[in-house]
Motif scaffolding. Structure first.
Motif, PDB file in Angstrom:
ATOM      1  N   GLU A  82     -11.685 -10.702   7.249  1.00  0.00           N
ATOM      2  CA  GLU A  82     -11.987 -11.243   5.914  1.00  0.00           C
ATOM      3  C   GLU A  82     -12.453 -10.150   4.950  1.00  0.00           C
ATOM      4  N   SER A  83     -13.053  -9.077   5.505  1.00  0.00           N
ATOM      5  CA  SER A  83     -13.553  -7.998   4.649  1.00  0.00           C
ATOM      6  C   SER A  83     -12.488  -6.964   4.334  1.00  0.00           C
ATOM      7  N   GLY A  84     -11.278  -7.124   4.874  1.00  0.00           N
ATOM      8  CA  GLY A  84     -10.187  -6.209   4.571  1.00  0.00           C
ATOM      9  C   GLY A  84      -9.903  -5.182   5.639  1.00  0.00           C
ATOM     10  N   ALA A  85     -10.672  -5.187   6.740  1.00  0.00           N
ATOM     11  CA  ALA A  85     -10.376  -4.278   7.850  1.00  0.00           C
ATOM     12  C   ALA A  85      -9.144  -4.800   8.593  1.00  0.00           C
ATOM     13  N   SER A  86      -8.666  -4.020   9.549  1.00  0.00           N
ATOM     14  CA  SER A  86      -7.493  -4.467  10.300  1.00  0.00           C
ATOM     15  C   SER A  86      -7.797  -5.790  10.990  1.00  0.00           C
ATOM     16  N   ALA A  87      -6.852  -6.708  10.904  1.00  0.00           N
ATOM     17  CA  ALA A  87      -7.047  -8.062  11.434  1.00  0.00           C
ATOM     18  C   ALA A  87      -6.413  -8.170  12.815  1.00  0.00           C
ATOM     19  N   TRP A  88      -7.231  -8.404  13.817  1.00  0.00           N
ATOM     20  CA  TRP A  88      -6.742  -8.564  15.184  1.00  0.00           C
ATOM     21  C   TRP A  88      -6.988  -9.995  15.643  1.00  0.00           C
ATOM     22  N   ARG A  89      -5.955 -10.603  16.174  1.00  0.00           N
ATOM     23  CA  ARG A  89      -6.127 -11.889  16.830  1.00  0.00           C
ATOM     24  C   ARG A  89      -6.803 -11.630  18.172  1.00  0.00           C
ATOM     25  N   VAL A  90      -7.879 -12.332  18.461  1.00  0.00           N
ATOM     26  CA  VAL A  90      -8.574 -12.185  19.739  1.00  0.00           C
ATOM     27  C   VAL A  90      -8.345 -13.429  20.576  1.00  0.00           C
ATOM     28  N   ILE A  91      -7.831 -13.226  21.772  1.00  0.00           N
ATOM     29  CA  ILE A  91      -7.660 -14.317  22.742  1.00  0.00           C
ATOM     30  C   ILE A  91      -8.533 -13.982  23.942  1.00  0.00           C
ATOM     31  N   ALA A  92      -9.624 -14.730  24.092  1.00  0.00           N
ATOM     32  CA  ALA A  92     -10.541 -14.533  25.219  1.00  0.00           C
ATOM     33  C   ALA A  92     -10.355 -15.684  26.193  1.00  0.00           C
ATOM     34  N   VAL A  93      -9.862 -15.367  27.385  1.00  0.00           N
ATOM     35  CA  VAL A  93      -9.468 -16.416  28.325  1.00  0.00           C
ATOM     36  C   VAL A  93     -10.604 -16.761  29.273  1.00  0.00           C
ATOM     37  N   ASP A  94     -10.573 -17.993  29.784  1.00  0.00           N
ATOM     38  CA  ASP A  94     -11.300 -18.361  30.999  1.00  0.00           C
ATOM     39  C   ASP A  94     -10.280 -18.318  32.129  1.00  0.00           C
ATOM     40  N   GLN A  95     -10.449 -17.423  33.088  1.00  0.00           N
ATOM     41  CA  GLN A  95      -9.502 -17.376  34.192  1.00  0.00           C
ATOM     42  C   GLN A  95      -9.524 -18.706  34.951  1.00  0.00           C
ATOM     43  N   LEU A  96      -8.407 -19.059  35.540  1.00  0.00           N
ATOM     44  CA  LEU A  96      -8.352 -20.285  36.332  1.00  0.00           C
ATOM     45  C   LEU A  96      -9.395 -20.219  37.439  1.00  0.00           C
ATOM     46  N   GLU A  97     -10.028 -21.339  37.709  1.00  0.00           N
ATOM     47  CA  GLU A  97     -11.153 -21.508  38.636  1.00  0.00           C
ATOM     48  C   GLU A  97     -12.474 -21.044  38.021  1.00  0.00           C
ATOM     49  N   MET A  98     -12.451 -20.556  36.778  1.00  0.00           N
ATOM     50  CA  MET A  98     -13.645 -19.995  36.158  1.00  0.00           C
ATOM     51  C   MET A  98     -13.850 -20.632  34.785  1.00  0.00           C
ATOM     52  N   GLY A  99     -15.093 -20.520  34.276  1.00  0.00           N
ATOM     53  CA  GLY A  99     -15.393 -21.031  32.952  1.00  0.00           C
ATOM     54  C   GLY A  99     -15.017 -22.492  32.818  1.00  0.00           C
ATOM     55  N   PHE A 100     -14.366 -22.840  31.732  1.00  0.00           N
ATOM     56  CA  PHE A 100     -13.975 -24.222  31.496  1.00  0.00           C
ATOM     57  C   PHE A 100     -12.485 -24.444  31.723  1.00  0.00           C
ATOM     58  N   SER A 101     -11.830 -23.472  32.388  1.00  0.00           N
ATOM     59  CA  SER A 101     -10.433 -23.679  32.777  1.00  0.00           C
ATOM     60  C   SER A 101     -10.369 -24.561  34.018  1.00  0.00           C
ATOM     61  N   GLU A 102      -9.156 -24.941  34.352  1.00  0.00           N
ATOM     62  CA  GLU A 102      -8.932 -25.892  35.446  1.00  0.00           C
ATOM     63  C   GLU A 102      -9.369 -25.329  36.796  1.00  0.00           C
ATOM     64  N   ARG A 103      -9.956 -26.201  37.643  1.00  0.00           N
ATOM     65  CA  ARG A 103     -10.251 -25.885  39.034  1.00  0.00           C
ATOM     66  C   ARG A 103      -9.106 -26.425  39.892  1.00  0.00           C
ATOM     67  N   THR A 104      -8.589 -25.617  40.800  1.00  0.00           N
ATOM     68  CA  THR A 104      -7.441 -26.019  41.609  1.00  0.00           C
ATOM     69  C   THR A 104      -7.769 -25.817  43.076  1.00  0.00           C
ATOM     70  N   GLU A 105      -6.820 -26.042  43.932  1.00  0.00           N
ATOM     71  CA  GLU A 105      -7.001 -25.829  45.363  1.00  0.00           C
ATOM     72  C   GLU A 105      -6.374 -24.519  45.826  1.00  0.00           C
ATOM     73  N   VAL A 106      -5.915 -23.705  44.882  1.00  0.00           N
ATOM     74  CA  VAL A 106      -5.273 -22.433  45.218  1.00  0.00           C
ATOM     75  C   VAL A 106      -6.323 -21.331  45.303  1.00  0.00           C
ATOM     76  N   ARG A 107      -6.246 -20.515  46.363  1.00  0.00           N
ATOM     77  CA  ARG A 107      -7.128 -19.351  46.500  1.00  0.00           C
ATOM     78  C   ARG A 107      -6.499 -18.208  45.712  1.00  0.00           C
ATOM     79  N   ARG A 108      -7.160 -17.772  44.669  1.00  0.00           N
ATOM     80  CA  ARG A 108      -6.561 -16.833  43.724  1.00  0.00           C
ATOM     81  C   ARG A 108      -6.964 -15.399  44.053  1.00  0.00           C
ATOM     82  N   THR A 109      -5.999 -14.649  44.542  1.00  0.00           N
ATOM     83  CA  THR A 109      -6.176 -13.231  44.821  1.00  0.00           C
ATOM     84  C   THR A 109      -5.974 -12.433  43.540  1.00  0.00           C
ATOM     85  N   LEU A 110      -6.191 -11.116  43.607  1.00  0.00           N
ATOM     86  CA  LEU A 110      -5.959 -10.260  42.448  1.00  0.00           C
ATOM     87  C   LEU A 110      -4.511 -10.384  41.978  1.00  0.00           C
ATOM     88  N   GLU A 111      -3.566 -10.345  42.912  1.00  0.00           N
ATOM     89  CA  GLU A 111      -2.155 -10.476  42.546  1.00  0.00           C
ATOM     90  C   GLU A 111      -1.899 -11.788  41.824  1.00  0.00           C
TER      91      GLU A 111
END
Length: 901
Positions: A82-111
């Motif tokens: 709003e002040s005229g600096a470069s405008a970046w869209r920020v998307i901050a995710v909740d990883q699955l099984e974390m935060g307010f994202s969905e809880r599932t029955e899948v064991r989530r590895t790094l891959e």
């Protein structure tokens, strides 16, 4: 299983308008399913504002946080747009099984998590110009995504993360405990212990409301299963399922050629500087900033978002550093002369190169010839190479100045190792911060330094500068003695020497204006320091150099002249006496004496101890130099009386640029007739350039760099020997060069013309010094204080030094400090004085004294306090800590019972 949801309303700092749910198609182990993510997304708000983003920041939290971690970045990015600096869209995710994202029955590895994130970005239909951002294990996920999406990637940034676990080292103790059998479930999902422990790492502590916000998505065991999975999946070794995925990420990161930013909290018990060092080796072009005092939850400990957005402006402008842009290439016909060149030229010279007072037989000086010094440097250099020290490795030197330290320094320079110099004058805390901040590969020290290294957990291979008993050696973790290293190198071939643009040294500032900062010099810049000193003061092989000032104590061999450090503790300048200076002059047959202002105080105070022969020796000195802090005319006159035939110079400089301007005694006398305020430090040396950035009505240096006479502002400098950068302090670097001209800008019409300075286009590097002063009509620089010491009165900004000089002209005043008390804009000047007859306690100046003080200056004084001693920094014993003094004076004048400052 549990559905995704939006966070509850009212979480501190989190604006509900950014929260949204996004459904994706399952991938990997989740193929055939549909998953819902919660994320914070500024895209819709930017669209409402009619602002087109320049790109997207994809922010991934770690364990056990959630997208709430990035709330300040989300909010500040909108404000910036709003002040005229470069405008970046920020998307901050909740990883699955974390935060307010969905809880599932899948064991989530790094891959699986990397694949999940790819599915989300596919669903969001992100196009190019994506900056990946991660923290903790979210950093690995974000970098894993970055490696696999080069067509979208424009830059990477991380906060305290790691992409490799060295096989020879265990994972951090806290994680080992959390992963241990029954402790794993009990600490991560059955109870909120892991979450609570992580939140307790914040510095300063989180408020109860913020802790509750972080805990909001993790209120029962089912919601905390993702925390347990994350800990269980830590790839500690090859037997861990995610080890191969981690290896793929770490290898891919090393191949990234996009701009990179590493923001680091060094108080992190999980990701120590060991992991930062690994990332820096993989991303050598990365900008790095260590926030002293910050720890694992760096996003809570420090205003990281402001710094990140400033860097993103550079990314958007295309000026952020990419791989291969961090160091200029050396010219094929480069004629620079290496620092060790004089040693080669004098390899067979039996004459004296260096002396060490009191170390020879019966307390005589220890004399080392050029032949001996050259041979010793070669032996240590080859020996260090034999024990694995390579070009670019950092070698921390915890050795007292003398012949041994000189040989080690030149040996390191010869093989391209980077010498790290931080003296004990910083104190244990300051020295530890400096050494750990530099994260050396090798420590070479005497017993006190090695003991501190062991007790404080400093990193690096240990080499003892002296021989020590086997039991002590084992206790201190010493791998080699310096004698053993030299023996290994005797007769061995030396490696290819470093080039002019290779890093040569990290020199730490005094810590008098904040935590000591590491200042990085290349070989070319150190050579420029040597050449400037030689050319300005006419140093020749026959000059002989007495150096009671630590930064220059090692330059003798580079200058090709014999040198000696007088008998003193160089970390405590007040230990130097007049007799020690005279004895050093005699021993080295020296014609040049280089002392710090604090050292001069005691040298002058002990002049009555000189005998006739010592007085005669001081009379043979041709040149006397003092730098490190401004020196008053009265003290300089006292020093000149000791060396009556010497031409006295007081060059102005700092660790970042050791020689900026110069003035001699005659120039000081001429300046004394001028009406200017401050200490006149003369005109720029050689090709150096000085400009002033004017202060605005708030006391901030916002003016365009100018050489206009009489303008009070921040001193800005450019010089061939100006530092390369601050070490691992990218944001401090950014502040030091903000709003400054780039290469050739002056040639385009700013400041002096090409005719006035035909080499200006060759410099192109500038530095905001933090000093405040002005230029006069003759181009002389006058220093009036430090920027933090400026206070704003009803008449505008006031720098303290001019008024202090007025007060110090009174015969009973030894030193004076002027500080501001009260709100900015209406601050009142208060004088705090140290008298020649020391006061036994703190007192308000009596009416007669107060009247004399007010009559001595045109600046109105609200009050005057007399103290036994003014507070100064440890190393110089001369730079008054006016910031602390201002706070003390305000308490004293408010009626609070105070002790001496």
């Amino acid at each position: 299983m549990r559905s995704a949801s939006r966070p509850p309303a009212g979480l501190p700092g989190l604006q509900e308008r950014f929260s949204r749910l996004v459904e994706t198609t399952g991938v990997g182990e989740d193929t055939g399913s549909s998953r819902t993510w919660h994320l914070l997304d500024t895209g819709p708000i930017l669209q409402e504002l009619g602002i087109e983003p320049v790109g997207t920041v994809l922010a991934v939290h770690g364990n056990p946080t959630w997208s709430y971690l990035w709330r300040s970045l989300v909010s500040e990015s909108i404000s910036a747009a709003e002040s005229g600096a470069s405008a970046w869209r920020v998307i901050a995710v909740d990883q699955l099984e974390m935060g307010f994202s969905e809880r599932t029955e899948v064991r989530r590895t790094l891959e699986q998590r990397i694949l999940d994130l790819g599915a989300l970005t596919d669903e969001l239909e992100l196009s190019g110009d994506v900056v990946s951002l991660g923290h903790d294990w979210g950093g690995v996920v974000a970098l894993g995504w970055a490696v696999r999406h080069p067509e979208l990637l424009t830059a990477v940034a991380s906060l305290n993360t790691a992409v490799d676990q060295p096989s020879e080292l265990p994972i951090p103790a806290a994680l080992r405990l959390a992963r241990f059998g029954p402790v794993l479930r009990a600490s991560t999902s059955t109870s909120p212990a892991f979450l609570a422990t992580t939140l307790a790492l914040a510095n300063p502590p989180l408020t109860p409301q913020v802790k509750a916000a972080y805990s909001a998505p993790y209120l029962d065991r089912a919601s905390r299963l993702g925390i347990e999975q994350f800990v269980a999946d830590i790839p500690v070794d090859e037997s861990t399922q995610s080890h191969a995925a981690l290896q793929g990420v770490s290898a891919g990161v090393a191949a990234l050629d996009v701009p990179a930013l590493l923001l680091w909290g060094p108080r992190d018990p999980i990701f120590t500087d060991l992991y930062l060092g690994d990332l820096m080796r993989r991303l050598p072009h990365a900008e790095v900033h260590r926030f002293e005092g910050a720890g694992h939850l760096i996003a809570e400990d420090t205003p990281y978002a402001t710094h990140l957005l400033a860097w993103l402006d550079d990314v958007a402008a295309g000026t952020a550093r990419r791989r291969g842009q961090h160091a200029p290439e050396a010219s094929p016909d480069d004629a620079s002369t290496p620092m060790w060149a004089a040693l080669g030229e004098h390899r067979d010279d039996p004459s004296i190169a260096a002396l060490e007072m009191g170390r020879g037989a019966n307390g005589a000086p220890l004399r080392v010839s050029w032949r001996q010094l050259a041979r010793r440097v070669d032996e240590i250099a080859a020996g260090l190479s034999a024990v694995g020290v390579r070009r670019g490795d950092r070698v921390s030197l915890l050795v007292q100045p003398g012949v041994t330290l000189t040989a080690i320094v030149y040996a390191c320079l010869r093989i391209g190792a980077v010498v790290v110099v931080a003296d004990a004058g910083l104190g244990v805390k300051g020295l530890s911060r400096a050494v750990r901040g530099a994260w050396p590969d090798v420590i070479i020290g005497q017993v006190p330094g090695l003991t501190a290294a062991k007790a404080l957990g400093w990193p690096g291979l240990r080499i003892s500068a002296t021989s020590i008993p086997a039991r002590a050696r084992a206790a201190l973790g010493v791998a080699h003695s310096l004698a053993e290293v030299a023996e290994l190198g005797r007769g061995a071939a030396l490696p290819t020497p470093p080039g002019p643009e290779d890093l040569a040294a990290v020199l730490f500032t005094s810590g008098s204006t904040g935590p000591a900062k590491g200042v990085v010099y290349t070989h070319r810049q150190l050579q420029a320091v040597r050449d400037t000193l030689r050319d300005t003061y006419g140093v020749t092989a026959e000059s002989g150099l007495v150096t009671g000032f630590a930064p220059f104590a090692l330059l003798g061999p580079a200058l090709g002249t014999r040198s000696v450090t007088p008998d003193m503790d160089v970390t405590s300048p007040r230990t130097l006496t007049a007799t020690a200076v005279a004895d050093a002059v005699v021993a080295a047959d020296a014609r040049i004496v280089f002392l710090s202002p604090a050292a001069i105080l005691n040298v002058v105070a002990t002049r009555d101890d000189l005998d006739a022969a010592q007085q005669e020796a001081l009379g043979s000195v041709d040149t006397f130099l003092s730098t490190g802090a401004p020196i008053g005319a009265r003290l300089l006159d006292d020093a000149c009386a000791l060396m009556p035939n010497a031409e006295a110079h007081t060059p102005y400089g700092m660790t970042e640029c050791l020689l900026v301007t110069d003035i001699d005694r005659e120039g000081i006398s001429a300046a004394a007739l001028a009406a200017d305020h401050g200490v006149c430090v003369g005109t720029p040396i050689g090709r150096n350039v000085v400009r002033i950035s004017a202060l605005d009505e708030t006391g901030a240096a916002t003016g365009a760099p100018s050489d206009e006479a009489g303008v009070l502002g921040e001193v800005i400098i450019s010089a061939p020997h100006l530092k390369a950068r601050y070490d691992r302090l990218a944001m401090t670097d950014r502040a030091a060069v903000r709003d400054l001209p780039h290469r050739g800008a002056e040639a385009a019409g700013q400041g002096h013309s090409d005719q006035a300075n035909p080499h200006q286009d060759d410099l192109g590097r500038w530095h905001r010094t933090g000093d405040v002063g002005h230029l006069d009509a003759e181009g002389r620089l006058w220093i009036e204080g430090r920027l933090p010491h400026v206070f704003v009165t009803v008449d505008g900004p006031l720098a303290p030094v001019g008024t202090e000089q007025d007060l110090e002209r009174l015969p009973w005043v030894r030193r004076a400090a002027v500080v501001g008390v009260g709100p900015a804009g209406t601050a009142q000047a208060v004088a705090v004085l140290e008298t020649r007859e020391p006061s036994r306690g703190v007192r308000v100046a009596e009416a007669e004294l107060a009247d004399a003080l007010r009559a001595s200056t045109t600046q109105p004084l609200a009050a005057a306090l007399i103290v036994p001693e003014l507070p100064t920094d440890i190393r110089h014993n001369s730079k008054i800590d006016r910031t602390a003094l201002a706070s003390w004076a305000e308490r004293a004048l408010s009626g609070e019972r105070v002790s001496a400052p």
